[in-house]
Write an enzyme that holds these catalytic residues in place. Structure first.
Site, PDB file in Angstrom:
ATOM      1  CB  SER A 253      -0.921   0.010   1.223  1.00 51.18           C
ATOM      2  OG  SER A 253      -1.714  -1.138   1.202  1.00 51.18           O
ATOM      3  CB  VAL A 254       4.334   2.274   0.694  1.00 48.98           C
ATOM      4  CG1 VAL A 254       4.438   1.879   2.141  1.00 48.98           C
ATOM      5  CG2 VAL A 254       5.034   1.274  -0.194  1.00 48.98           C
TER       6      VAL A 254
END
Lengths: 363, 666
Positions: free
Chosen positions: B298-299
């Site tokens: 998700s970064v």
């Protein structure tokens, strides 16, 4: 200044210059060992010690009446012959560079051949003056001395000490000439002597190699020609004024014997043509003064003795310079007063002392 | 009779005189001859002999130039050139190989049979062992074994052991840099020996004089890194703690200066000690921060947001329906960890909704998303000064199936390196300018004096300042209550970041492994005027493997030590609310980095005289914060950094006085 005074000045000058040059030429060897030393270092300080001893000997012999030598000549020659044989006795004799020329006395080594030369001059002078009337006859005149010379030479050649042999032969010839041996006998000896020397040189291969090396050192620059090339490099690079006292580089293990036989090469490198010219002039001056002593001598023995002693010193100097300059084959002869070595130095000083003794008693 | 005798004597005397005269003439001739010969040699042939002498007496000698020192940003030595003894054997001189081996084996710690084999070979030169320890050297020398010799060689020593081992790399036995900084700056650090003219004696030994003393081995060029040993150690310790605590396989972390992309720390766990590289597995040598590619999870939503906001597809406050946690896409189902209904775009990032991200990426379109990722440096090398860098794995958008680019929105199916993540997040922190990271700072001499500063990497604007500002604020919310990265919140500083928890593809099956994840956290601090950016990656933690749980605490531990260490003024009241006096440090001038002055900001009684602090070089926010803590007011003019202040630093002012500051964009 009196004649004796002039000779003394020459002697002291030579001795002082010798200590100086030994100091300069021996420095690299001391540095290489990594030793720390003060003052002159072992070689130059020993040379200074020998020089002091030499001065004492010269002063001593100056005061001895030279007529005594007539009687002492025969016993002295016997002592010398024994001493020359002693170097072959193990434990007494010392071998250096595969030559047995020395024996050990305490911490010093003595080279009897240096004294043999002086004694031979004394003996031959005494003989020639004693046998004045008998010289006309070949058998009673020159022949006994020839045989003795042969024995002496044989002993020297066994060591081997070819250089001393040549010196003995040359001086004998001069003494025979000035002592009154008929010319015809002498001219008879010339081819015999030359043939003898020639055979000796040719039969011993190393001697032949050394003989030929000086004619063209570049045929074998790393072996037989090496010594001579390094000597020529030292002298040649010195130029007119030299590289400066102490600044020579050939003594850094390039010159084989920088402070004994090849010390004149160091002089040539560091002091240049000027140094060599002054040195040659000094030798010539000594030669002239020595002959002057002979000319003024009170009796024939003194005169012949003076010529012999003068020639002994100067001939060695000339031959040594000839070797170093590449005009004579390398022989292993020291330069009197300059080369490091106690025997050579004290023997030369003894010779000069006897010469001064003759001068002292001349009218 | 008498007359005959007299006559004979007269004749003899005359002959004597003639002979003496002849001798004198001969003597003069000899003397002249010798002087002429000397003159011929010395004057006429002088040049020839001098040339021969120079040829034999002078020789060139090589002065060893040992490998340059590698230092950290503070000048601490990280790699040193040292002399080490190496043991060799001359087979011709060894008469008793068995006995020699028996003596050597316990000293060297090697098998006797192997040594015997080496010693029995009748070779003139065989290395027995290179790089002996001083104790081994002493024992071998004392043994005085015939045919065994010691040669001193220049080797390498890393005083900090395994600190930054994979970054620094190591040097092989032949003096060649084989990994890391040692490899990439090998041409600088390894210099050829210097040649000097030296005298040699007849035995080919070198001769030195007082005015020409033996040259000592020298160092020509050393290297100073941006890397800081303290920060590196802090990073490594925090990373190790996280990896051990969560039973993870490995971890990496990068700490960058967000303003100029200097690499301040690059940590690996497990670490590697370059002093003993030979006993480590080649696998451990690799700098995994630049070489290893993984799916970041998700970064990557940060950069999706960047694209969305930059393109204006959505505004930060617009609402998106997140399907209550479940969304079908072709034959796949996409889940959120916690189901959500309507979320603002802002909150999609804060709670890390995958479904929200998919909807955003669908609105943005594959091409623009792909372009955005490329803009931020994914799929290509960062250009860092380290060997073996990987560009990651970013397939062209044309090859993406709808599901591919949908999952790419939350960081699956895209391969990145830790360093790429760090630089990309630093670009956001830096106001939208992406730089190329640099480990080495400058070339220095042996005394650590600057010879030449290495140029910074190229920088490009990848995001407008306005979007970057939005994005920073959004990321700040991630670490605030309700976000996924609350464990990255700092007590004295504001911070911002993004968590990531990625599934790991099983190499044997080609599918995602059910129990393996990669925990990621990227962030920067202080959020108000970012100084440090960091990426933390922990591979395959056991149990709860969320990035916010495993990786975020590493960020917090490092930042809480690093920011005060660097003299960054706190921009947040402590959590406990107490207004305790504290030491405040700040940078005097951003151009003279490292020049730090300290200033004690006690809270003095009201109405007392106050010393005006030095504000130059600070941002507006920092300057206002510093003045406020000193009980002073600010009257700003312009924007950027403080270049002038009135009253000047060190002057006295009454508490509550107004300090005029002029700012300028530097």
């Amino acid at each position: 200044m009196s004649l004796r005074g002039q000779i003394w000045v020459l002697l002291l000058a030579f001795l002082a210059f010798g200590v100086l040059m030994v100091y300069s030429a021996s420095a690299p060897r001391l540095l290489r060992g990594g030793d720390v030393w003060m003052g002159l270092g072992p070689y130059a300080s020993r040379q200074a010690l020998f020089a002091a001893l030499g001065i004492a000997l010269a002063a001593f012999f100056e005061r001895i009446p030279y007529s005594w030598y007539r009687r002492a000549a025969k016993p002295l020659l016997l002592v010398v012959l024994i001493a020359l044989s002693l170097v072959w006795i193990p434990g007494v004799g010392v071998e250096i560079n595969s030559a047995r020329r020395w024996f050990r006395i305490g911490m010093f080594t003595l080279q009897p051949s240096e004294f043999a030369k002086v004694v031979w001059v004394v003996y031959l002078s005494a003989y020639l003056c004693a046998k004045r009337t008998a010289l006309e006859d070949f058998r009673t005149g020159i022949l006994p001395t020839c045989l003795l010379l042969a024995v002496l030479s044989a002993l020297l050649l066994l060591e081997p000490d070819f250089g001393s042999c040549v010196i003995l032969a040359g001086i004998s010839f001069v003494l025979w000439a000035v002592g009154g041996v008929p010319w015809r006998h002498l001219f008879l000896l010339v081819p015999v002597g030359l043939a003898g020397l020639g055979t000796l040189a040719v039969t011993s291969p190393y001697r032949l190699e050394r003989l030929l090396a000086f004619l063209d050192p570049w045929t074998d620059p790393l072996d037989s020609g090496y010594h001579l090339i390094q000597s020529l490099v030292a002298i040649g690079s010195g130029g007119l004024w030299g590289v400066g006292l102490g600044a020579g580089q050939q003594k850094l293990s390039y010159l084989p014997e920088p402070f004994t036989d090849f010390i004149v090469a160091v002089v040539g490198e560091e002091l240049g043509l000027l140094g060599l010219a002054v040195l040659s002039l000094g030798v010539l001056l000594f030669f002239w003064k020595g002959l002057e002593v002979a000319r003024r001598a009170r009796d024939p023995f003194g005169a012949v003795l003076a010529v012999g002693l003068t020639c002994l010193v100067t001939f060695q100097a000339w031959i040594n310079m000839g070797v170093v300059l590449g005009v004579l084959p390398t022989k292993g002869l020291a330069f009197p007063f300059l080369s490091y070595g106690g025997s050579s130095l004290t023997a030369s000083c003894t010779a000069v002392g006897m010469l001064l003794g003759v001068a002292r008693r001349s009218p | 009779m008498t007359s005959y005798e007299d006559g004979k004597r007269l004749r003899t005397e005359a002959r004597f005189r003639r002979c003496c005269g002849a001798l004198l003439v001969i003597g003069i001739l000899v003397c002249v001859g010798l002087v002429c010969r000397a003159g011929w040699l010395q004057v006429v042939q002088g040049d020839k002999w001098r040339e021969i002498k120079i040829g034999q007496v002078q020789g060139s000698f090589q002065v060893p130039v040992y490998r340059g020192t590698i230092r950290d940003g503070q000048g601490r030595p990280l790699a040193l050139g040292v002399q080490k003894g190496s043991l060799y054997a001359d087979g011709k001189l060894i008469s008793d190989p068995v006995g020699t081996a028996r003596v050597l084996a316990p000293v060297l710690g090697e098998s006797r049979r192997e040594l015997e084999g080496k010693l029995s070979a009748k070779k003139r030169f065989v290395w027995i062992k290179r790089g002996l320890s001083s104790d081994q050297l002493r024992r071998v020398t004392e043994a005085r074994l015939p045919g065994i010799g010691v040669q001193m060689e220049w080797g390498r020593y890393y005083p900090y052991g395994d600190l930054a081992g994979q970054v620094i790399g190591f040097v092989g036995v032949d003096g060649k840099g084989l990994e890391g900084i040692e490899k990439i700056y090998d041409g600088l650090l390894r210099q050829d020996p210097r040649k000097v003219i030296a005298f040699r004696d007849g035995g080919r030994r070198r001769v030195w004089f007082r005015d020409a003393s033996p040259p000592v081995p020298e160092e020509r060029y050393g290297l100073r890194l941006h890397l800081d040993a303290f920060l590196q150690d802090t990073c490594e310790a925090a990373l190790e703690e996280a990896v051990r605590k969560h039973g993870a396989r490995a971890g990496e972390a990068v700490l960058l200066d967000a303003r100029d992309f200097r690499v301040l720390a690059m940590a690996h766990y497990p670490s590697f000690n370059p002093n003993a590289y030979a006993s480590a597995q080649p696998d451990q040598w690799r700098n995994r921060v630049v070489a290893d590619v993984f799916e970041p999870g998700s970064v990557l939503k940060v950069f999706l947001m960047a694209g969305v906001l930059e393109a204006g597809v959505y505004g930060p406050e617009q609402l998106i329906f997140c399907e209550e946690g479940k969304m079908r896409l072709a034959s796949h189902t996409i889940h959120d960890v916690h189901p959500h209904g309507w979320l603002t775009v802002r909150d999609v990032l804060k709670v890390s909704s995958n479904i929200g991200a998919v909807k955003l990426v669908q609105a943005l379109g594959p091409r623009r998303y792909y372009d955005e990722l490329v803009q931020f440096g994914f799929g290509r090398k960062t250009g860092v000064d380290l060997p073996g860098e990987s560009g990651g794995l970013l397939r062209p958008y044309a090859q993406w199936r709808p599901v591919d680019f949908a999952v790419a929105s939350f960081g699956q199916g895209v391969g990145v390196t830790t360093l790429q993540l760090a630089t990309a997040v630093a670009a956001v922190a830096n106001g939208g300018v992406l730089g190329s990271p640099r480990v080495a700072a400058s070339v220095v001499n042996a005394e650590n004096r600057l010879i030449k500063a290495l140029p910074p990497g190229p920088a490009t604007r990848v995001l407008s300042g306005k979007t970057a500002q939005y994005l920073k604020e959004m990321m700040e919310e991630v670490v605030q209550p309700g976000g996924t990265g609350t464990r990255a919140a700092l007590s004295d500083y504001t911070s911002a970041g993004k968590t990531g928890t990625a599934q790991v593809a099983d190499r044997s099956t080609g599918r995602y492994a059910p129990d393996k994840v990669t925990s990621v956290f990227v962030g920067f601090a202080p959020a108000t005027h970012p100084r440090l950016a960091m990426a933390v990656v922990v591979h395959e933690p056991k149990g709860e493997g969320y990035g916010g749980v495993v990786a975020a605490p590493v960020f917090r531990h490092v930042m809480e030590k690093a920011l005060p260490y660097l003299g960054v003024p706190p921009d947040k009241e402590p959590d406990d609310g107490s207004n305790r006096p504290r030491l405040v440090r700040w940078e005097e001038d951003r151009d003279s980095a490292g020049e730090i002055s300290a200033w004690q900001a006690e809270s003095p009684p009201r109405g007392e005289q106050q010393v005006i602090p030095d504000l130059r070089g600070l941002s507006l926010k920092a300057a206002v914060a510093v003045l406020k803590s000193a009980g002073l007011e600010a009257a700003p003019q312009g924007s950027g950094r403080v270049v002038h202040q009135e009253p000047g630093p060190g002057e006295q002012a009454r508490r509550g006085a107004v300090v005029a500051i002029r700012l300028k964009d530097l």
